[in-house]
Scaffold this active site. Structure first.
Site, PDB file in Angstrom:
ATOM      1  N   HIS A 120       0.896  -1.177   0.000  1.00 39.68           N
ATOM      2  CA  HIS A 120       0.000   0.000   0.000  1.00 39.68           C
ATOM      3  C   HIS A 120       0.931   1.223   0.000  1.00 39.68           C
ATOM      4  CE1 HIS A 120      -4.081   1.761   1.460  1.00 39.68           C
ATOM      5  NE2 HIS A 120      -3.355   2.707   0.885  1.00 39.68           N
ATOM      6  N   VAL A 121       1.099   1.802  -1.173  1.00 33.50           N
ATOM      7  CA  VAL A 121       2.107   2.863  -1.310  1.00 33.50           C
ATOM      8  C   VAL A 121       1.801   4.037  -0.385  1.00 33.50           C
ATOM      9  CG1 VAL A 121       2.899   2.383  -3.647  1.00 33.50           C
ATOM     10  CG2 VAL A 121       0.886   3.840  -3.307  1.00 33.50           C
ATOM     11  N   HIS A 122       2.846   4.656   0.099  1.00 37.57           N
ATOM     12  CA  HIS A 122       2.673   5.814   0.980  1.00 37.57           C
ATOM     13  C   HIS A 122       3.903   6.707   0.913  1.00 37.57           C
ATOM     14  CE1 HIS A 122       4.298   2.386   3.237  1.00 37.57           C
ATOM     15  NE2 HIS A 122       5.008   3.262   3.919  1.00 37.57           N
ATOM     16  N   LEU A 123       3.652   7.980   1.077  1.00 34.16           N
ATOM     17  CA  LEU A 123       4.716   8.982   1.043  1.00 34.16           C
ATOM     18  C   LEU A 123       5.077   9.372   2.475  1.00 34.16           C
ATOM     19  CD1 LEU A 123       6.432  11.192  -0.453  1.00 34.16           C
ATOM     20  CD2 LEU A 123       4.382  12.628  -0.391  1.00 34.16           C
TER      21      LEU A 123
END
Ligand SMILES: [Zn+2]
Length: 164
Positions: A120-123
């Site tokens: 779950h991509v996150h910055l």
């Protein structure tokens, strides 16, 4: 017996195990985390901002799309824009409240790159102070961290720019 190279049931199992253990971004996004433990500081229509439970430094935020997607390429324009806007607002509120000397913003893609939740991509938005530890967990603070985090969460919520 040969080892199967392609085992979709196993992928299903992994996906399910992941669901069962829970994806923190999905749980926060769907408001499934009890209010007392919830670390979300901002809800957007396509993305959310939340505090990292295991921060590199105080005020370490993460911004994630609401959808459970694992790669940058899968982000829609709407999601990418909102993530950017939340990042700008994060830098703004952290600057006003804590006045760090600078920030590191970045994506960890894949576990080898250090992603704790790789699918779950996150910055990451990491405030930095002169002379602080270089991306090392502040182990000494672990015991008192939950209280710090919730306090920080409340301050960030209250002071989040209204224009965002
Ligand atoms: Zn997720």
């Amino acid at each position: 017996m040969t080892k199967p190279l392609w085992a979709p049931w196993r992928l299903e199992y992994i996906a399910q195990a992941d669901e069962l253990e829970g994806c923190v971004f999905c749980a926060e996004s769907k408001h499934q985390v009890p209010a007392a433990e919830c670390l979300r500081v901002r809800d957007g229509s396509a993305a959310i901002a939340l505090l990292n439970k295991y921060p590199y430094s105080s005020g370490h935020l993460m911004i994630a799309p609401r959808r459970h997607v694992g790669s940058l390429a899968e982000l829609t324009d709407e999601e990418a824009l909102e993530i950017h806007r939340l990042a700008v607002a994060s830098v703004d509120v952290l600057t006003r409240l804590y006045g760090p000397g600078g920030f590191n913003l970045g994506w960890n893609l894949g576990r080898v790159a250090g992603a704790g939740i790789a699918d779950h991509v996150h910055l990451h938005v990491v405030p930095r102070w002169g002379g602080d530890t270089n991306f090392m967990p502040v182990l000494a603070d672990v015991k008192v961290l939950p209280e710090h985090l919730l306090e920080t969460r409340d301050r960030l919520r209250e002071n989040w720019s209204a224009s965002d």
